[in-house]
Scaffold this motif. Structure first.
Motif, PDB file in Angstrom:
ATOM      1  N   ALA A  35       4.106   5.135  -6.483  1.00  0.00           N
ATOM      2  CA  ALA A  35       4.091   4.190  -7.597  1.00  0.00           C
ATOM      3  C   ALA A  35       5.129   3.089  -7.384  1.00  0.00           C
ATOM      4  O   ALA A  35       4.865   1.900  -7.634  1.00  0.00           O
ATOM      5  CB  ALA A  35       4.342   4.923  -8.909  1.00  0.00           C
ATOM      6  N   MET A  36       6.336   3.468  -6.937  1.00  0.00           N
ATOM      7  CA  MET A  36       7.381   2.465  -6.677  1.00  0.00           C
ATOM      8  C   MET A  36       6.962   1.481  -5.588  1.00  0.00           C
ATOM      9  O   MET A  36       7.162   0.274  -5.710  1.00  0.00           O
ATOM     10  CB  MET A  36       8.675   3.169  -6.263  1.00  0.00           C
ATOM     11  CG  MET A  36       9.332   3.987  -7.356  1.00  0.00           C
ATOM     12  SD  MET A  36      10.812   4.841  -6.716  1.00  0.00           S
ATOM     13  CE  MET A  36      11.389   5.693  -8.185  1.00  0.00           C
ATOM     14  N   LEU A  37       6.335   2.010  -4.556  1.00  0.00           N
ATOM     15  CA  LEU A  37       5.922   1.160  -3.442  1.00  0.00           C
ATOM     16  C   LEU A  37       4.784   0.229  -3.849  1.00  0.00           C
ATOM     17  O   LEU A  37       4.793  -0.968  -3.524  1.00  0.00           O
ATOM     18  CB  LEU A  37       5.492   2.023  -2.254  1.00  0.00           C
ATOM     19  CG  LEU A  37       6.600   2.848  -1.570  1.00  0.00           C
ATOM     20  CD1 LEU A  37       5.997   3.785  -0.533  1.00  0.00           C
ATOM     21  CD2 LEU A  37       7.631   1.933  -0.914  1.00  0.00           C
ATOM     22  N   ARG A  38       3.784   0.764  -4.570  1.00  0.00           N
ATOM     23  CA  ARG A  38       2.647  -0.072  -4.972  1.00  0.00           C
ATOM     24  C   ARG A  38       3.081  -1.155  -5.957  1.00  0.00           C
ATOM     25  O   ARG A  38       2.609  -2.294  -5.881  1.00  0.00           O
ATOM     26  CB  ARG A  38       1.548   0.788  -5.590  1.00  0.00           C
ATOM     27  CG  ARG A  38       0.853   1.704  -4.586  1.00  0.00           C
ATOM     28  CD  ARG A  38      -0.490   2.189  -5.101  1.00  0.00           C
ATOM     29  NE  ARG A  38      -1.100   3.138  -4.182  1.00  0.00           N
ATOM     30  CZ  ARG A  38      -1.742   2.810  -3.064  1.00  0.00           C
ATOM     31  NH1 ARG A  38      -1.846   1.523  -2.741  1.00  0.00           N
ATOM     32  NH2 ARG A  38      -2.276   3.739  -2.292  1.00  0.00           N
ATOM     33  N   GLN A  39       3.988  -0.814  -6.848  1.00  0.00           N
ATOM     34  CA  GLN A  39       4.484  -1.804  -7.809  1.00  0.00           C
ATOM     35  C   GLN A  39       5.202  -2.953  -7.086  1.00  0.00           C
ATOM     36  O   GLN A  39       5.158  -4.098  -7.539  1.00  0.00           O
ATOM     37  CB  GLN A  39       5.424  -1.139  -8.814  1.00  0.00           C
ATOM     38  CG  GLN A  39       5.820  -2.051  -9.962  1.00  0.00           C
ATOM     39  CD  GLN A  39       6.731  -1.347 -10.952  1.00  0.00           C
ATOM     40  OE1 GLN A  39       7.506  -0.468 -10.578  1.00  0.00           O
ATOM     41  NE2 GLN A  39       6.628  -1.718 -12.218  1.00  0.00           N
ATOM     42  N   ALA A  40       5.816  -2.650  -5.946  1.00  0.00           N
ATOM     43  CA  ALA A  40       6.523  -3.671  -5.175  1.00  0.00           C
ATOM     44  C   ALA A  40       5.583  -4.480  -4.288  1.00  0.00           C
ATOM     45  O   ALA A  40       6.023  -5.460  -3.670  1.00  0.00           O
ATOM     46  CB  ALA A  40       7.605  -3.025  -4.322  1.00  0.00           C
ATOM     47  N   GLY A  41       4.306  -4.066  -4.192  1.00  0.00           N
ATOM     48  CA  GLY A  41       3.335  -4.846  -3.434  1.00  0.00           C
ATOM     49  C   GLY A  41       2.845  -4.215  -2.150  1.00  0.00           C
ATOM     50  O   GLY A  41       1.990  -4.786  -1.464  1.00  0.00           O
ATOM     51  N   PHE A  42       3.351  -3.042  -1.801  1.00  0.00           N
ATOM     52  CA  PHE A  42       2.892  -2.377  -0.581  1.00  0.00           C
ATOM     53  C   PHE A  42       1.509  -1.785  -0.825  1.00  0.00           C
ATOM     54  O   PHE A  42       1.291  -1.054  -1.792  1.00  0.00           O
ATOM     55  CB  PHE A  42       3.886  -1.295  -0.163  1.00  0.00           C
ATOM     56  CG  PHE A  42       5.217  -1.859   0.259  1.00  0.00           C
ATOM     57  CD1 PHE A  42       5.396  -2.385   1.535  1.00  0.00           C
ATOM     58  CD2 PHE A  42       6.285  -1.889  -0.628  1.00  0.00           C
ATOM     59  CE1 PHE A  42       6.614  -2.921   1.910  1.00  0.00           C
ATOM     60  CE2 PHE A  42       7.507  -2.428  -0.263  1.00  0.00           C
ATOM     61  CZ  PHE A  42       7.671  -2.949   1.021  1.00  0.00           C
ATOM     62  N   ARG A  43       0.557  -2.098   0.065  1.00  0.00           N
ATOM     63  CA  ARG A  43      -0.838  -1.782  -0.193  1.00  0.00           C
ATOM     64  C   ARG A  43      -1.361  -0.571   0.575  1.00  0.00           C
ATOM     65  O   ARG A  43      -2.343   0.045   0.161  1.00  0.00           O
ATOM     66  CB  ARG A  43      -1.702  -3.010   0.163  1.00  0.00           C
ATOM     67  CG  ARG A  43      -1.471  -4.197  -0.766  1.00  0.00           C
ATOM     68  CD  ARG A  43      -2.346  -5.381  -0.374  1.00  0.00           C
ATOM     69  NE  ARG A  43      -1.763  -6.127   0.731  1.00  0.00           N
ATOM     70  CZ  ARG A  43      -0.909  -7.139   0.581  1.00  0.00           C
ATOM     71  NH1 ARG A  43      -0.526  -7.507  -0.641  1.00  0.00           N
ATOM     72  NH2 ARG A  43      -0.433  -7.789   1.620  1.00  0.00           N
ATOM     73  N   ARG A  44      -0.758  -0.240   1.704  1.00  0.00           N
ATOM     74  CA  ARG A  44      -1.295   0.824   2.555  1.00  0.00           C
ATOM     75  C   ARG A  44      -0.323   2.011   2.566  1.00  0.00           C
ATOM     76  O   ARG A  44       0.706   1.981   3.240  1.00  0.00           O
ATOM     77  CB  ARG A  44      -1.535   0.311   3.963  1.00  0.00           C
ATOM     78  CG  ARG A  44      -2.501  -0.851   4.044  1.00  0.00           C
ATOM     79  CD  ARG A  44      -2.686  -1.286   5.489  1.00  0.00           C
ATOM     80  NE  ARG A  44      -3.263  -0.200   6.292  1.00  0.00           N
ATOM     81  CZ  ARG A  44      -3.022  -0.049   7.588  1.00  0.00           C
ATOM     82  NH1 ARG A  44      -2.175  -0.850   8.220  1.00  0.00           N
ATOM     83  NH2 ARG A  44      -3.597   0.946   8.263  1.00  0.00           N
ATOM     84  N   ILE A  45      -0.671   3.044   1.817  1.00  0.00           N
ATOM     85  CA  ILE A  45       0.204   4.214   1.680  1.00  0.00           C
ATOM     86  C   ILE A  45      -0.637   5.471   1.885  1.00  0.00           C
ATOM     87  O   ILE A  45      -1.699   5.641   1.273  1.00  0.00           O
ATOM     88  CB  ILE A  45       0.882   4.251   0.294  1.00  0.00           C
ATOM     89  CG1 ILE A  45       1.656   2.948   0.044  1.00  0.00           C
ATOM     90  CG2 ILE A  45       1.808   5.458   0.178  1.00  0.00           C
ATOM     91  CD1 ILE A  45       2.119   2.761  -1.370  1.00  0.00           C
ATOM     92  N   GLN A  46      -0.159   6.352   2.755  1.00  0.00           N
ATOM     93  CA  GLN A  46      -0.800   7.648   2.968  1.00  0.00           C
ATOM     94  C   GLN A  46       0.177   8.760   2.591  1.00  0.00           C
ATOM     95  O   GLN A  46       1.386   8.537   2.509  1.00  0.00           O
ATOM     96  CB  GLN A  46      -1.218   7.802   4.444  1.00  0.00           C
ATOM     97  CG  GLN A  46      -2.425   6.973   4.846  1.00  0.00           C
ATOM     98  CD  GLN A  46      -2.888   7.300   6.264  1.00  0.00           C
ATOM     99  OE1 GLN A  46      -2.220   8.025   6.997  1.00  0.00           O
ATOM    100  NE2 GLN A  46      -4.047   6.768   6.643  1.00  0.00           N
ATOM    101  N   HIS A  47      -0.382   9.978   2.403  1.00  0.00           N
ATOM    102  CA  HIS A  47       0.438  11.122   2.019  1.00  0.00           C
ATOM    103  C   HIS A  47       0.267  12.268   3.020  1.00  0.00           C
ATOM    104  O   HIS A  47      -0.797  12.425   3.620  1.00  0.00           O
ATOM    105  CB  HIS A  47       0.047  11.636   0.622  1.00  0.00           C
ATOM    106  CG  HIS A  47       0.212  10.614  -0.450  1.00  0.00           C
ATOM    107  ND1 HIS A  47      -0.695  10.467  -1.480  1.00  0.00           N
ATOM    108  CD2 HIS A  47       1.163   9.675  -0.646  1.00  0.00           C
ATOM    109  CE1 HIS A  47      -0.299   9.497  -2.273  1.00  0.00           C
ATOM    110  NE2 HIS A  47       0.829   8.992  -1.776  1.00  0.00           N
ATOM    111  N   ALA A  48       1.330  13.068   3.182  1.00  0.00           N
ATOM    112  CA  ALA A  48       1.275  14.331   3.917  1.00  0.00           C
ATOM    113  C   ALA A  48       2.010  15.362   3.076  1.00  0.00           C
ATOM    114  O   ALA A  48       3.079  15.077   2.515  1.00  0.00           O
ATOM    115  CB  ALA A  48       1.915  14.196   5.295  1.00  0.00           C
ATOM    116  N   VAL A  49       1.444  16.571   2.998  1.00  0.00           N
ATOM    117  CA  VAL A  49       1.982  17.582   2.079  1.00  0.00           C
ATOM    118  C   VAL A  49       3.022  18.490   2.728  1.00  0.00           C
ATOM    119  O   VAL A  49       3.684  19.256   2.032  1.00  0.00           O
ATOM    120  CB  VAL A  49       0.843  18.431   1.475  1.00  0.00           C
ATOM    121  CG1 VAL A  49      -0.101  17.537   0.668  1.00  0.00           C
ATOM    122  CG2 VAL A  49       0.068  19.174   2.581  1.00  0.00           C
TER     123      VAL A  49
END
Length: 408
Positions: A35-49
């Protein structure tokens, strides 16, 4: 010529399309960071558990930055860092470790294993975004510079290949040897920069041939391109090549209009006449030719006069003559050779080179003479000069007519 790397403003815009991998075993933490990254404008985010999931996803698609939790079940953040830095593909991948560890030993361990930076828990938004931005900007800058370097090296490689195609061929050497009894060898010590030196042969009538050696001011692609332009001019004026003085004068007249302000070229051009045994030459700020007569131990230096080609349209280049009879050896060289010699002033460089080269020039064969001179020169100036150094060796054999050669 390829343009320079992108500006800082362009890089700042480009970071928002970079791929960021968030590695955390807690769903809430992944959601919060995303959420912090997307709010700042970063568009490409992936996750690993977890750590295993992280290594698998990094192997499938290389991210531009990893935000990595240290404390995870199974493969923890320390081990993920260890695996990444052990693989050359990921050696420069930025890894931001998020941790609540306050122990100095643990923090030092993280850096020893290859962590790029640390983010303390609980995560502060401003700290997170500041560190993400700076490391992505560095990442984009490095990638941009690597791409620029690769393009530049490719262009320099093509220029080198073009240069090699302009040089005389072994077949031409063989033909000259058969027709005139003159053997030719050459040696180039290549520097880390592309140079503007070039040499070549212009076949003439009556077993004669012309030989030129030119050296552009400066280095790089522009110098090389000017040398290629000069190659075209020299061969366009080939009908005048039997007269070195006139030939060099006409070359100069063309060059004055061809070059930009401040661009110059040193040239030596000479005609070998095997029938009368002479080397008739004219120079334009070039090195003095070095001649070793058969049976002599001391080399003779020719003259060097005349302004650089391209300096003035009215320059005059007087012709000089050196004897070049059976058994003679002749050495021509570009200005980079003289400049590399450890002498007090450039005017004394020809004498120093003649003294260094004379014993080797007297070797039984021209191949051996070339090898001994270049080896002696390398001991003095080193194997990697600042500019390309070119040396041309000529040897006159006892002349035989084609009928006598066939009979022998």
């Amino acid at each position: 010529m390829t343009g320079a790397p992108a500006s800082a403003e362009t890089r700042q815009i480009g970071i928002y399309d970079c791929l960021i991998l968030v590695v955390d075993d807690t769903d809430f933490n992944r959601t919060l960071i995303t959420a912090m990254l997307r709010q700042a404008g970063f568009r490409r985010i992936q996750h690993a558990v977890d750590g295993i999931d992280a290594l698998r996803k990094i192997g499938d698609e290389l991210p531009d930055l990893v935000i990595l939790d240290i404390v995870m079940p199974g493969l923890d953040g320390f081990e993920v860092c260890r695996h990444l830095r052990a693989d050359p593909r990921f050696s420069d991948l930025p890894v931001l470790v998020q941790t609540a560890l306050s122990n100095t030993e643990d923090r030092n361990k993280a850096f020893q294993l290859g962590t790029t930076d640390l983010i303390t828990k609980p995560i502060d938004r401003n700290e997170l975004l500041a560190r993400v931005r700076i490391h992505l900007e560095n990442r984009v800058l490095i990638q941009d510079l690597q791409l620029y370097r690769a393009r530049l090296e490719s262009e320099l490689g093509m220029a080198r290949e073009m240069y090699n195609h302009l040089l005389p061929t072994p077949a031409l050497f063989d033909q000259i040897g058969r027709d005139s009894g003159v053997r030719i060898r050459h040696h180039t010590a290549v520097s880390s920069e592309l140079g503007g030196d070039l040499w070549g042969i212009i076949p003439l009538s009556e077993r004669r041939f012309g030989l030129y050696l030119l050296d552009m001011t400066g280095t790089g692609v522009s110098a090389a391109l000017n040398a290629f332009r000069m190659h075209t001019v020299l061969h366009e004026l080939a009908p005048l090549a039997g007269d070195p003085s006139r030939f060099l004068g006409e070359v100069n007249a063309r060059a004055v209009d061809l070059f930009e302000s401040g661009e110059r070229v040193s040239v030596i051009y000479g005609v070998i006449d095997p029938m009368i045994g002479t080397f008739t030459y004219a120079t334009a700020a070039a090195g003095r030719p070095i001649l070793l007569q058969c049976g002599n131990r001391v080399a003779e230096l020719g003259d060097s006069d005349g302004a650089s080609v391209g300096e003035s349209g009215g320059s005059v280049f007087p012709a000089r003559v050196l004897p070049f009879g059976p058994g003679a050896r002749l050495l021509l060289y570009n200005n980079a050779v003289a400049a590399a010699l450890p002498v007090e002033c450039i005017s004394s460089a020809p004498e120093a080179l003649a003294e260094l080269a004379a014993p080797a020039l007297g070797s039984p064969t021209l191949v051996e003479a070339c090898a001994r001179v270049t080896s002696a020169l390398a001991r003095v100036v080193g194997d990697r000069p600042r500019e390309d150094m070119t040396l041309i060796f000529l040897a006159k054999e006892a002349f035989q007519s084609p009928r006598a050669k066939a009979a022998s």
